[in-house]
Design a protein around this motif. Structure first.
Motif, mmCIF file in Angstrom:
data_model
loop_
_atom_site.group_PDB
_atom_site.id
_atom_site.type_symbol
_atom_site.label_atom_id
_atom_site.label_comp_id
_atom_site.label_asym_id
_atom_site.label_seq_id
_atom_site.Cartn_x
_atom_site.Cartn_y
_atom_site.Cartn_z
ATOM 1 N N SER A 132 0.816 -1.209 0.000
ATOM 2 C CA SER A 132 0.000 0.000 0.000
ATOM 3 C C SER A 132 0.852 1.262 0.000
ATOM 4 C CB SER A 132 -0.926 0.016 1.226
ATOM 5 O OG SER A 132 -1.687 1.213 1.247
ATOM 6 N N ASN A 133 0.418 2.223 -0.806
ATOM 7 C CA ASN A 133 1.036 3.545 -0.793
ATOM 8 C C ASN A 133 0.117 4.547 -0.096
ATOM 9 O OD1 ASN A 133 3.135 5.346 -1.323
ATOM 10 N ND2 ASN A 133 2.173 6.086 -3.191
ATOM 11 N N GLN A 134 -0.817 4.037 0.699
ATOM 12 C CA GLN A 134 -1.682 4.897 1.499
ATOM 13 C C GLN A 134 -1.275 4.768 2.963
ATOM 14 O OE1 GLN A 134 -5.678 5.566 0.787
ATOM 15 N NE2 GLN A 134 -5.497 5.414 -1.425
ATOM 16 N N VAL A 135 -1.593 5.804 3.748
ATOM 17 C CA VAL A 135 -1.264 5.782 5.174
ATOM 18 C C VAL A 135 -2.092 4.709 5.855
ATOM 19 C CG1 VAL A 135 -1.257 7.119 7.315
ATOM 20 C CG2 VAL A 135 -0.601 8.208 5.168
ATOM 21 N N GLN A 136 -1.463 3.978 6.763
ATOM 22 C CA GLN A 136 -2.103 2.802 7.350
ATOM 23 C C GLN A 136 -3.253 3.150 8.282
ATOM 24 O OE1 GLN A 136 0.669 0.242 9.312
ATOM 25 N NE2 GLN A 136 -0.792 -1.418 9.605
ATOM 26 N N TYR A 137 -3.118 4.205 9.106
ATOM 27 C CA TYR A 137 -4.119 4.487 10.134
ATOM 28 C C TYR A 137 -4.706 5.878 9.977
ATOM 29 C CZ TYR A 137 -2.101 0.415 12.420
ATOM 30 O OH TYR A 137 -1.652 -0.844 12.688
ATOM 31 N N GLY A 138 -6.000 5.997 10.347
ATOM 32 C CA GLY A 138 -6.647 7.284 10.456
ATOM 33 C C GLY A 138 -6.935 7.558 11.921
ATOM 34 N N LEU A 139 -7.972 8.378 12.180
ATOM 35 C CA LEU A 139 -8.354 8.658 13.565
ATOM 36 C C LEU A 139 -9.006 7.438 14.200
ATOM 37 C CD1 LEU A 139 -9.797 12.278 13.240
ATOM 38 C CD2 LEU A 139 -7.510 11.575 13.957
ATOM 39 N N ALA A 140 -9.509 6.541 13.373
ATOM 40 C CA ALA A 140 -10.137 5.317 13.890
ATOM 41 C C ALA A 140 -9.768 4.151 12.988
ATOM 42 C CB ALA A 140 -11.668 5.486 13.923
ATOM 43 N N ASP A 141 -9.596 2.969 13.588
ATOM 44 C CA ASP A 141 -9.339 1.788 12.782
ATOM 45 C C ASP A 141 -10.566 1.490 11.929
ATOM 46 O OD1 ASP A 141 -6.870 1.527 13.819
ATOM 47 O OD2 ASP A 141 -7.340 -0.144 15.162
ATOM 48 N N THR A 142 -10.345 0.907 10.752
ATOM 49 C CA THR A 142 -11.434 0.615 9.831
ATOM 50 C C THR A 142 -11.351 -0.844 9.403
ATOM 51 O OG1 THR A 142 -10.163 1.090 7.832
ATOM 52 C CG2 THR A 142 -11.193 2.966 8.946
ATOM 53 N N PRO A 143 -12.406 -1.334 8.744
ATOM 54 C CA PRO A 143 -12.329 -2.693 8.214
ATOM 55 C C PRO A 143 -11.156 -2.882 7.253
ATOM 56 C CG PRO A 143 -14.600 -1.974 8.271
ATOM 57 C CD PRO A 143 -13.763 -0.782 8.633
ATOM 58 N N ILE A 144 -10.757 -1.832 6.532
ATOM 59 C CA ILE A 144 -9.633 -1.957 5.600
ATOM 60 C C ILE A 144 -8.354 -2.266 6.366
ATOM 61 C CG2 ILE A 144 -8.412 -0.879 3.689
ATOM 62 C CD1 ILE A 144 -11.480 -1.304 3.373
ATOM 63 N N THR A 145 -8.165 -1.593 7.509
ATOM 64 C CA THR A 145 -7.007 -1.881 8.357
ATOM 65 C C THR A 145 -6.994 -3.346 8.761
ATOM 66 O OG1 THR A 145 -7.203 0.360 9.252
ATOM 67 C CG2 THR A 145 -5.767 -1.159 10.429
ATOM 68 N N SER A 146 -8.166 -3.862 9.149
ATOM 69 C CA SER A 146 -8.280 -5.257 9.589
ATOM 70 C C SER A 146 -8.042 -6.227 8.443
ATOM 71 C CB SER A 146 -9.666 -5.487 10.194
ATOM 72 O OG SER A 146 -9.856 -6.830 10.559
ATOM 73 N N ILE A 147 -8.593 -5.913 7.281
ATOM 74 C CA ILE A 147 -8.419 -6.789 6.112
ATOM 75 C C ILE A 147 -6.942 -6.893 5.747
ATOM 76 C CG2 ILE A 147 -8.874 -7.003 3.632
ATOM 77 C CD1 ILE A 147 -11.639 -5.684 4.224
ATOM 78 N N ALA A 148 -6.262 -5.748 5.703
ATOM 79 C CA ALA A 148 -4.843 -5.733 5.362
ATOM 80 C C ALA A 148 -4.019 -6.483 6.396
ATOM 81 C CB ALA A 148 -4.351 -4.290 5.235
ATOM 82 N N ALA A 149 -4.411 -6.353 7.672
ATOM 83 C CA ALA A 149 -3.653 -6.975 8.760
ATOM 84 C C ALA A 149 -3.650 -8.495 8.669
ATOM 85 C CB ALA A 149 -4.214 -6.529 10.111
ATOM 86 N N ASP A 150 -4.614 -9.066 7.972
ATOM 87 C CA ASP A 150 -4.664 -10.523 7.838
ATOM 88 C C ASP A 150 -3.721 -11.050 6.766
ATOM 89 O OD1 ASP A 150 -6.531 -11.135 9.836
ATOM 90 O OD2 ASP A 150 -8.193 -10.510 8.557
ATOM 91 N N SER A 151 -3.135 -10.152 5.971
ATOM 92 C CA SER A 151 -2.193 -10.582 4.934
ATOM 93 C C SER A 151 -0.935 -11.155 5.582
ATOM 94 C CB SER A 151 -1.819 -9.403 4.033
ATOM 95 O OG SER A 151 -2.963 -8.864 3.408
ATOM 96 N N LYS A 152 -0.383 -12.174 4.973
ATOM 97 C CA LYS A 152 0.810 -12.810 5.528
ATOM 98 C C LYS A 152 2.046 -11.925 5.375
ATOM 99 C CE LYS A 152 -1.122 -17.402 4.694
ATOM 100 N NZ LYS A 152 -1.022 -18.676 3.936
ATOM 101 N N GLN A 153 2.005 -11.030 4.381
ATOM 102 C CA GLN A 153 3.082 -10.049 4.222
ATOM 103 C C GLN A 153 2.465 -8.689 3.939
ATOM 104 O OE1 GLN A 153 6.017 -10.980 1.197
ATOM 105 N NE2 GLN A 153 6.929 -8.937 1.265
ATOM 106 N N GLN A 154 2.917 -7.670 4.649
ATOM 107 C CA GLN A 154 2.404 -6.312 4.468
ATOM 108 C C GLN A 154 3.561 -5.349 4.233
ATOM 109 O OE1 GLN A 154 -0.462 -5.051 7.596
ATOM 110 N NE2 GLN A 154 -0.246 -7.149 8.349
ATOM 111 N N VAL A 155 3.384 -4.450 3.272
ATOM 112 C CA VAL A 155 4.353 -3.381 3.026
ATOM 113 C C VAL A 155 3.587 -2.072 2.904
ATOM 114 C CG1 VAL A 155 6.149 -2.471 1.510
ATOM 115 C CG2 VAL A 155 5.906 -4.955 1.811
#
Length: 525
Positions: free
Chosen positions: A293-316
Motif C-alpha cells: 500500500s502507498n496509502q497511510v495505514q491508520y486514520g483517527l479510527a481503525d477501519t475494516p480496511i485496516t483489519s483486512i490488510a492486517a490478515d495478509s501474511k506479508q504487508q508493506v
C-alpha cells in the motif's frame, strides 16, 4: 434578546404541528436555540450563586453551545454542502496527511474572514445578554417560562439534522467496530466450511486498487485528452478486458472497499461482521497473501480496511510518515509517489499460489501532489487548473500501471491482474467526492482484467465468457465475487453466481444496480 428568542420558539412550536417547508433545517435551529437559552439560564443561576462570575465564562459557555452550529456552517463554507453521516465517517477515517491536504485545498481568506465575523457576533451577543437589566420578578418569570418552553421543545426537536447525523455516524462506527471484533469468529467459521482448504487454482493473482479515478477523465473511455496512453494501447491486447459500465458502490474509500473486499454487497443480506474478506478467504484456501500500500495505514479510527490488510501474511506500507510541504509540494518526494510500489514488488518472495493486493494513492486530493513535475503535461484549463492537476495525476497513474504490469507479466505462473478504482471524483464541478454534493461522475470508475496466456489455456471457457462480458453493468462491491471466481475459491455459504460478471446466472438488469450504498440507482444517472 431572551424574550425575542422565546417568542420565536413559541411560534415555531405551533408551526411544528403541521409539516412546513424546510422543516429539518428549522428543527435544528429550534433545537440549537433551546441549547443556547438553557446555557444562558445556567449563566444566570451561576451569577446568583457566585458574585465573582466573569465575562470570560459567559463566552466559553456560549461558544461551547455553539460548537455544532460552527461545525455545520464551517463545513458548509469549506465544502459548499451540509455535513452528513458520510462526512463524519470520512473525518474519523482520515489521517494527518489527508487532513492537511483537505484544509489546504479549502481554506481561503474569505473563509477565515467569515469565521472571524461569527466569533465577533457571538461575543457581542454575550455582551448584550450581560447588560440586560431586569427586576427579580421579571427575571424569575422569564426563567420559569423559558425553562419549560425549552425543555419541552428540546425533547420535541431531538431528532434533527445534527442529532440524526451524530446518531447515524455512531451506528456506522459501531458496525465497523463489530467487524473488527468479529475477526476471530469469521476465521473459525471459514475453517468449518467444507472444501475451502482444498479450493482455489494455483497461480499468482493480482488485485490493484486505484484511488479517486473517474473513467470520465480517462482517454481509454473516450475522454478528449490522452490521459491513458498505456491503458488505451492495451485494448489491442486480446488478453486485456476493459469493462465499460462500472460504478463504485460508495463515494469514499473505506465505505467502498469495505464492501468491495468482503462478502458484503448492496444486493445481499449478509451482516458486515460475518462477511469474510478476500484476504481471509485466500488464506483459508492456502494462498500466500501480500498487501502493498502507498496509502497511510491508520486514520483517527481503525477501519475494516485496516483489519483486512492486517490478515495478509506479508504487508508493506510505503507511507510511514506524513512528509514535509514547501510551495505546495513534498520536500521528500519521490518517496510518496506511486512508483515506490515497484521496488516493493521486487521484494516479494513469489510462490506457486498467491494473492497480491496493491493499493495506490492514485488521484487522491491534492491532485498536484500525486505526480512528479515531468508529468505536468496538461496546463491549459485557464481558471480550472484543478482539472489539469487531476488529468496529470491520471496520466501518471497510467504510467505506474504500465510499469506494474511489465513487472508482473514476467512472473512465472501469473494468472490475472484486476484493476479498479475505489470511487470516482466530481472533478468537472470541482466537488471531489463529497456525497453531499453527489453527481454521477463520483461513482463512474474504471475496471479492467488482464488474463495471462496460461489462464487462457487452462480455463479457456471462463476466458471467453469474461471477454464477452465487458459491456455488462457492474458495481465494485462485486470485486469479492470476481476474485473468488477467478481464483476458483469455493465458499458455499457466500457463493453468489448471480454476482460473478461472466456467469450465465449473472443478473445484468440495469435497474438492479445501485450506488451510494443502495440509495441511488445507476439507471438514474
Amino acid at each position: 434578546m431572551t424574550i425575542c428568542v422565546s417568542i420565536f420558539i413559541i411560534i415555531f412550536s405551533v408551526k411544528l404541528v403541521n409539516p412546513i417547508e424546510g422543516k429539518e433545517c428549522l428543527t435544528w435551529i429550534a433545537f440549537s436555540g433551546c441549547i443556547i437559552q438553557l446555557i444562558m439560564l445556567t449563566i444566570n443561576l451561576l451569577k446568583n450563586m457566585w458574585g465573582g462570575y466573569t465575562f470570560g465564562i459567559d463566552i466559553l459557555l456560549i461558544l461551547g453551545s455553539s460548537i455544532p452550529i460552527l461545525i455545520c456552517w464551517g463545513y458548509y463554507v469549506a465544502a459548499n454542502s451540509w455535513i452528513s453521516v458520510e462526512s463524519c465517517m470520512a473525518i474519523l477515517q482520515t489521517n494527518p496527511m489527508e487532513a492537511q491536504n483537505y484544509i489546504s485545498d479549502h481554506t481561503s481568506l474569505t473563509n477565515i474572514f467569515i469565521v472571524s465575523i461569527i466569533f465577533v457576533v457571538i461575543i457581542l451577543l454575550v455582551k448584550v445578554v450581560k447588560e440586560e437589566k431586569l427586576t427579580r420578578y421579571k427575571r424569575t418569570s422569564i426563567v420559569m417560562i423559558f425553562f419549560l418552553l425549552n425543555m419541552s421543545l428540546l425533547y420535541r426537536c431531538r431528532e434533527n439534522l445534527v442529532t440524526n447525523i451524530v446518531y447515524d455516524t455512531w451506528i456506522y462506527s459501531n458496525t465497523y467496530n463489530e467487524y473488527l471484533q468479529a475477526r476471530k469468529e469469521r476465521q473459525e467459521n471459514l475453517k468449518q466450511l467444507e472444501g475451502v482448504t482444498n479450493s482455489g487454482e494455483d497461480g499468482v493473482y493480482v488485485l490493484i486498487i486505484g484511488e479517486s479515478a473517474t473513467r470520465d477523465h480517462m482517454g481509454c473511455y473516450g475522454y478528449s485528452r490522452n490521459t491513458t496512453p498505456w491503458f488505451s494501447s492495451m485494448k489491442n491486447n486480446k488478453n486485456f478486458v476493459q469493462f465499460n459500465n462500472a460504478w463504485s458502490c460508495a463515494n469514499d474509500t473505506v465505505s467502498a472497499l469495505t464492501y468491495a473486499l468482503t462478502a458484503k454487497n448492496q444486493y445481499n443480506s449478509v451482516e458486515l461482521k460475518k462477511a469474510v474478506s478476500i484476504i481471509e478467504a485466500a488464506n483459508a484456501a492456502g494462498y500466500d497473501t501480500v498487501w502493498l500500500s502507498n496509502q497511510v495505514q491508520y486514520g483517527l479510527a481503525d477501519t475494516p480496511i485496516t483489519s483486512i490488510a492486517a490478515d495478509s501474511k506479508q504487508q508493506v506500507w510505503i507511507r510511514d510518515k506524513v512528509g514535509h510541504l514547501k510551495d505546495g509540494r513534498y520536500l521528500d518526494l519521490p518517496d510518496y509517489y506511486d512508483e515506490k510500489i515497484l521496488p516493493a514488488i521486487d521484494s516479494i518472495h513469489f510462490t506457486k499460489k498467491m494473492l497480491i493486493v496493491i493499493h495506490l494513492m492514485g488521484s487522491h486530493n491534492s491532485y498536484k501532489l500525486r505526480y512528479p513535475a515531468s508529468y505536468a503535461i496538461f496546463n491549459d484549463s485557464r481558471d480550472k487548473s484543478y482539472i489539469d492537476y487531476y488529468d496529470n495525476s491520471i496520466l501518471y497513474t497510467d504510467s505506474v500501471l504500465k510499469n506494474i504490469f511489465q513487472k508482473l507479466s514476467n512472473i512465472d505462473n501469473l494468472k490475472s491482474i484486476v484493476y479498479f478504482s475505489d470511487h470516482g471524483e466530481g472533478i468537472d464541478k470541482n466537488l471531489q467526492h463529497d456525497s453531499n454534493n453527489y453527481i454521477p461522475q463520483m461513482t463512474r470508475i474504471p475496471f479492467a482484467v488482464y488474463l495471462s496466456k496460461s489462464f487462457e489455456n487452462e480455463q479457456h471457457e471462463t476466458y471467453d465468457k469474461i471477454k464477452k462480458s465487458n459491456n455488462r453493468y457492474f458495481t465494485n462491491d462485486l470485486i469479492f465475487n470476481t476474485m473468488l471466481g477467478l481464483m476458483d475459491i469455493k465458499l458455499k455459504k457466500f457463493e453468489e453466481k448471480n454476482n460473478i460478471i461472466w456467469s450465465k446466472e449473472y443478473d445484468n438488469s440495469k435497474e438492479r444496480f445501485r450506488t451510494s450504498y443502495g440509495r441511488r440507482e445507476i439507471s438514474e444517472e
